[in-house]
Design a protein around this motif. Structure first.
Motif, short mmCIF file in Angstrom:
data_model
loop_
_atom_site.label_atom_id
_atom_site.label_comp_id
_atom_site.label_asym_id
_atom_site.label_seq_id
_atom_site.Cartn_x
_atom_site.Cartn_y
_atom_site.Cartn_z
N ALA A 203 36.54 38.52 52.43
CA ALA A 203 35.53 37.52 52.08
C ALA A 203 34.35 38.16 51.37
O ALA A 203 33.81 37.61 50.40
CB ALA A 203 35.05 36.79 53.33
N ARG A 204 33.96 39.35 51.82
CA ARG A 204 32.85 40.05 51.18
C ARG A 204 33.21 40.47 49.76
O ARG A 204 32.41 40.33 48.83
CB ARG A 204 32.48 41.28 52.01
CG ARG A 204 31.33 42.09 51.44
CD ARG A 204 30.06 41.28 51.31
NE ARG A 204 28.92 42.11 50.98
CZ ARG A 204 27.86 41.68 50.31
NH1 ARG A 204 27.79 40.42 49.91
NH2 ARG A 204 26.85 42.50 50.07
N LEU A 205 34.42 40.96 49.56
CA LEU A 205 34.85 41.35 48.22
C LEU A 205 34.87 40.16 47.28
O LEU A 205 34.42 40.26 46.12
CB LEU A 205 36.24 41.99 48.28
CG LEU A 205 36.34 43.34 49.00
CD1 LEU A 205 37.79 43.80 49.08
CD2 LEU A 205 35.48 44.40 48.33
N GLU A 206 35.36 39.03 47.76
CA GLU A 206 35.42 37.83 46.91
C GLU A 206 34.01 37.35 46.57
O GLU A 206 33.74 36.95 45.43
CB GLU A 206 36.20 36.74 47.63
CG GLU A 206 36.38 35.47 46.81
CD GLU A 206 37.13 35.71 45.51
OE1 GLU A 206 36.92 34.93 44.55
OE2 GLU A 206 37.92 36.68 45.43
N GLU A 207 33.10 37.41 47.54
CA GLU A 207 31.71 37.03 47.29
C GLU A 207 31.09 37.91 46.21
O GLU A 207 30.41 37.41 45.29
CB GLU A 207 30.91 37.14 48.58
CG GLU A 207 29.42 36.83 48.41
CD GLU A 207 28.62 37.20 49.64
OE1 GLU A 207 27.46 36.79 49.71
OE2 GLU A 207 29.15 37.91 50.53
N LEU A 212 28.13 39.40 41.58
CA LEU A 212 27.61 40.58 40.89
C LEU A 212 27.59 40.35 39.37
O LEU A 212 28.55 39.83 38.81
CB LEU A 212 28.45 41.82 41.20
CG LEU A 212 28.34 42.40 42.60
CD1 LEU A 212 29.26 43.62 42.74
CD2 LEU A 212 26.90 42.80 42.93
N PRO A 213 26.53 40.76 38.69
CA PRO A 213 26.47 40.60 37.24
C PRO A 213 27.62 41.29 36.50
O PRO A 213 28.01 40.83 35.42
CB PRO A 213 25.13 41.24 36.88
CG PRO A 213 24.27 41.05 38.09
CD PRO A 213 25.22 41.21 39.24
N ILE A 214 28.19 42.36 37.06
CA ILE A 214 29.28 43.04 36.36
C ILE A 214 30.62 42.31 36.55
O ILE A 214 31.61 42.66 35.90
CB ILE A 214 29.42 44.51 36.80
CG1 ILE A 214 29.77 44.62 38.28
CG2 ILE A 214 28.15 45.28 36.45
CD1 ILE A 214 30.10 46.04 38.72
N GLY A 215 30.68 41.34 37.43
CA GLY A 215 31.88 40.54 37.61
C GLY A 215 33.01 41.22 38.36
O GLY A 215 34.15 40.75 38.34
N ARG A 216 32.71 42.31 39.03
CA ARG A 216 33.72 43.02 39.82
C ARG A 216 33.02 43.82 40.89
O ARG A 216 31.78 43.95 40.90
CB ARG A 216 34.55 43.96 38.94
CG ARG A 216 33.76 45.09 38.29
CD ARG A 216 34.65 46.05 37.52
NE ARG A 216 33.91 47.13 36.91
CZ ARG A 216 33.58 48.27 37.52
NH1 ARG A 216 33.91 48.46 38.80
NH2 ARG A 216 32.91 49.20 36.88
N VAL A 217 33.80 44.40 41.80
CA VAL A 217 33.25 45.19 42.89
C VAL A 217 33.16 46.66 42.46
O VAL A 217 34.06 47.17 41.78
CB VAL A 217 34.13 45.06 44.14
CG1 VAL A 217 33.57 45.89 45.29
CG2 VAL A 217 34.24 43.59 44.56
N ASP A 244 24.92 49.78 41.79
CA ASP A 244 25.29 48.69 42.70
C ASP A 244 25.87 47.49 41.98
O ASP A 244 26.00 46.41 42.58
CB ASP A 244 24.09 48.28 43.54
CG ASP A 244 22.97 47.66 42.72
OD1 ASP A 244 23.08 47.61 41.47
OD2 ASP A 244 21.96 47.22 43.32
N GLY A 245 26.19 47.64 40.70
CA GLY A 245 26.75 46.50 39.96
C GLY A 245 25.77 45.37 39.73
O GLY A 245 26.17 44.25 39.41
N GLY A 246 24.47 45.66 39.90
CA GLY A 246 23.45 44.62 39.75
C GLY A 246 23.21 43.83 41.03
O GLY A 246 22.58 42.77 40.99
N GLN A 247 23.65 44.35 42.16
CA GLN A 247 23.53 43.64 43.43
C GLN A 247 22.09 43.29 43.77
O GLN A 247 21.79 42.23 44.31
CB GLN A 247 24.16 44.48 44.54
CG GLN A 247 24.28 43.77 45.88
CD GLN A 247 25.05 44.64 46.89
OE1 GLN A 247 25.68 45.63 46.53
NE2 GLN A 247 25.02 44.25 48.14
#
Length: 250
Positions: A203-207, A212-217, A244-247
């Motif tokens: 669920a966290r990965l899907e969220e 995230l602005p980069i659109g991936r984990v 952090d991928g823009g987190q």
């Protein structure tokens, strides 16, 4: 064609050719992936970890030398550095995940372990680096961005998140010309994250994929690419690099 093959076919020389990289905590996740990238860039690699079986497997996979010991046992840590046959160029220090607990439920022994892993261990490694890491080489510490927010249960991680950049800046002056930098990561999809989240991982990965602005984990290979860049870029010291991928922007 594999990613490693693609790099070899770029025509550029390997960035770490002839250098030696030590990865403290190199048998899994970010440490293992950084060791792999360093090997692809021509470095000799020494990886350490507590679990001897897992470490031996990683060493065989990478063609790396290994040393099994608990890095938070500072006598063992000093012995490891003292027994290195030649000077080294770079050290990456990984560690356990953060400790979250509200004050009323806080286990002070776990707090002590967290402080030891995230502050005392880097300081011990910095002391051992003197005379063993070549001038212009690098100490790279792993930190995080999550502790910059405030909430119940964040006291310990918040304090450590604030302390590690200050420690990095000061060590960069004390150890110069050895360089000292900090990688501050957000959520990274590693075995450690899976252990912490358990059944909540998917669920966290899907969220994160949705927000995230980069659109991936962010994965361990992203951290490894940054780590190798900081090893190779001799103009960088005393800095904290968020990845952090823009987190933090969401």
């Amino acid at each position: 064609m594999t990613e490693a093959s693609a790099r070899r076919n770029t025509g550029r020389p390997p960035e770490l050719l002839g250098q030696t990289v030590v990865v403290i905590g190199g048998s899994l996740g970010i440490g293992l992936e950084t060791a792999r990238r360093a090997r692809e860039e021509g470095a000799a690699v020494i990886i350490t970890a507590r679990n001897p079986d897992r470490l031996a497997q990683a060493g065989r996979e990478l063609g790396a030398d290994t040393a099994a010991f608990d890095a938070t046992d500072f006598d063992q840590l000093s012995a490891f550095f003292g027994e290195l046959p030649t000077p080294i160029d770079h050290v990456l220090v990984t560690g356990p995940g953060p400790y979250y607990a509200p004050l009323a439920e806080m286990e002070l022994d776990r707090v002590r372990d967290d402080v030891e892993s995230h502050l005392l261990l880097p300081l011990a490694i910095a002391r051992n680096a003197i005379g063993r890491v070549r001038p212009g080489g690098t100490l790279l510490f792993m930190g995080g961005t999550g502790g910059r927010s405030t909430a119940p249960g964040m006291s310990v991680i918040g304090a450590l998140t604030a302390a590690t950049p200050a420690m990095t800046r000061n060590l960069a002056l004390e150890l110069a010309p050895i360089r000292v930098n900090l990688i501050a990561a957000g959520f990274v999809d590693t075995p450690l994250s899976a252990t912490i989240l358990g059944d909540e991982l998917d669920a966290r990965l899907e969220e994160l994929r949705k927000t995230l602005p980069i659109g991936r984990v962010v994965g361990p290979e992203d951290i490894a690419n940054l780590a190798v860049h900081l090893m190779a870029n001799t103009a960088v010291t005393g800095a904290t690099f968020d990845i952090d991928g823009g987190q933090q922007l969401t």
